[in-house]
Write an enzyme that holds these catalytic residues in place. Structure first.
Site, PDB file in Angstrom:
ATOM      1  N   LEU A   1       0.869  -1.169   0.000  1.00 17.00           N
ATOM      2  CA  LEU A   1       0.000   0.000   0.000  1.00 17.00           C
ATOM      3  C   LEU A   1       0.904   1.217   0.000  1.00 17.00           C
ATOM      4  O   LEU A   1       1.956   1.216   0.648  1.00 17.00           O
ATOM      5  CB  LEU A   1      -0.891   0.040   1.249  1.00 17.00           C
ATOM      6  N   ASP A   2       0.501   2.275  -0.696  1.00 18.09           N
ATOM      7  CA  ASP A   2       1.263   3.514  -0.655  1.00 18.09           C
ATOM      8  C   ASP A   2       1.341   4.027   0.773  1.00 18.09           C
ATOM      9  O   ASP A   2       0.466   3.759   1.603  1.00 18.09           O
ATOM     10  CB  ASP A   2       0.595   4.586  -1.517  1.00 18.09           C
ATOM     11  N   ARG A   3       2.377   4.802   1.048  1.00 14.92           N
ATOM     12  CA  ARG A   3       2.549   5.377   2.373  1.00 14.92           C
ATOM     13  C   ARG A   3       1.289   6.130   2.837  1.00 14.92           C
ATOM     14  O   ARG A   3       0.858   5.998   3.978  1.00 14.92           O
ATOM     15  CB  ARG A   3       3.738   6.336   2.398  1.00 14.92           C
TER      16      ARG A   3
END
Length: 244
Positions: A53-55
């Site tokens: 997942l993106d930050r």
């Protein structure tokens, strides 16, 4: 402490908060905390990430408890056997439903690679028009959307909504800074409003259909309540349990 939302003999899932990286990367060596490290320390043993997942994205993040369990789940993600559902708040009134079929080009560090096929499906759940001027308009319109990506390219959802000019609020890289600024100053919201709500897959070891859901983060839940979007999201969100 990380919130564990699912656990069995092979896997464990957390509700990842906004701003937390999954693991150490070349471009984020300065960060001291990562979901991988925090969960390892919390459980007392090593875990293995099976997707990313993106930050800035919150929500369901799945880990394997051993390498043998990691292999079939990584393969399931690669073969598109995992169904993922996201919620996002975006700029403007979107179509009621749409499929975005637009190849994703790698980021600048990998410009030598060809664009990859990328498909994202979404449905509009609710809209709101706020009496707040943003840019040359006297009001600002937003949509709550339910998103089901068919492929899993890096930054796919963020890039696809930028492609159709319905930028995800709080996206500093692919979004609209004017609307991000308004949400920060007027609504006290600085996080990316993209949440990985649920995940479904056939368990590699039990053969059962496994469903994992993660409640909306407090900030996004607060905004949905203030926008009167309570009836637009599923009962699993428990929106009414939190104050406006």
């Amino acid at each position: 402490m990380l919130t564990i939302i699912y656990e069995d003999e092979q896997y464990v899932a957390i509700n990842k908060p906004n701003g937390l990286l999954v693991h150490r990367t070349r471009i984020a060596e300065e960060k001291k905390e990562f979901a991988l490290q925090l969960l390892r320390d919390q459980l007392g043993y090593r875990v293995y990430p099976v997707h990313r997942l993106d930050r800035g994205t919150s929500g369901v993040l799945l880990f394997a408890k051993n390498s043998a369990a990691a292999t079939p789940m990584v393969q399931a993600f690669e073969e598109r056997q995992v169904t993922k559902t996201y919620y996002a708040i975006v700029r403007g009134y979107t179509a009621e439903s749409e499929t975005i079929d637009n190849p994703i080009r790698p980021d600048k560090d990998h410009q030598h690679k060809e664009a990859q096929d990328a498909v994202t499906h979404y449905t509009r759940l609710a809209t709101i028009e706020l009496p707040i001027a943003v840019g040359r308009y006297s009001t600002a319109r937003y949509s709550l959307v339910k998103i089901v990506p068919e492929t899993g390219r890096m930054h796919q959802i963020r890039k696809h909504f930028a492609h159709i000019r319905h930028y995800i609020i709080g996206d500093k890289r692919h979004g609209d800074w004017r609307h991000n600024k308004m949400f920060l100053e007027e609504l006290d919201s600085k996080a990316l409003l993209l949440h990985a709500y649920e995940m479904q897959f056939t368990h590699p070891f039990t053969g059962e259909l496994t469903h994992i859901a993660a409640e909306l983060p407090e900030n996004m839940r607060r905004l949905c309540l203030s926008f009167d979007w309570v009836n637009a999201v599923t009962k699993h969100e428990k929106l009414t349990d939190s104050p406006v």
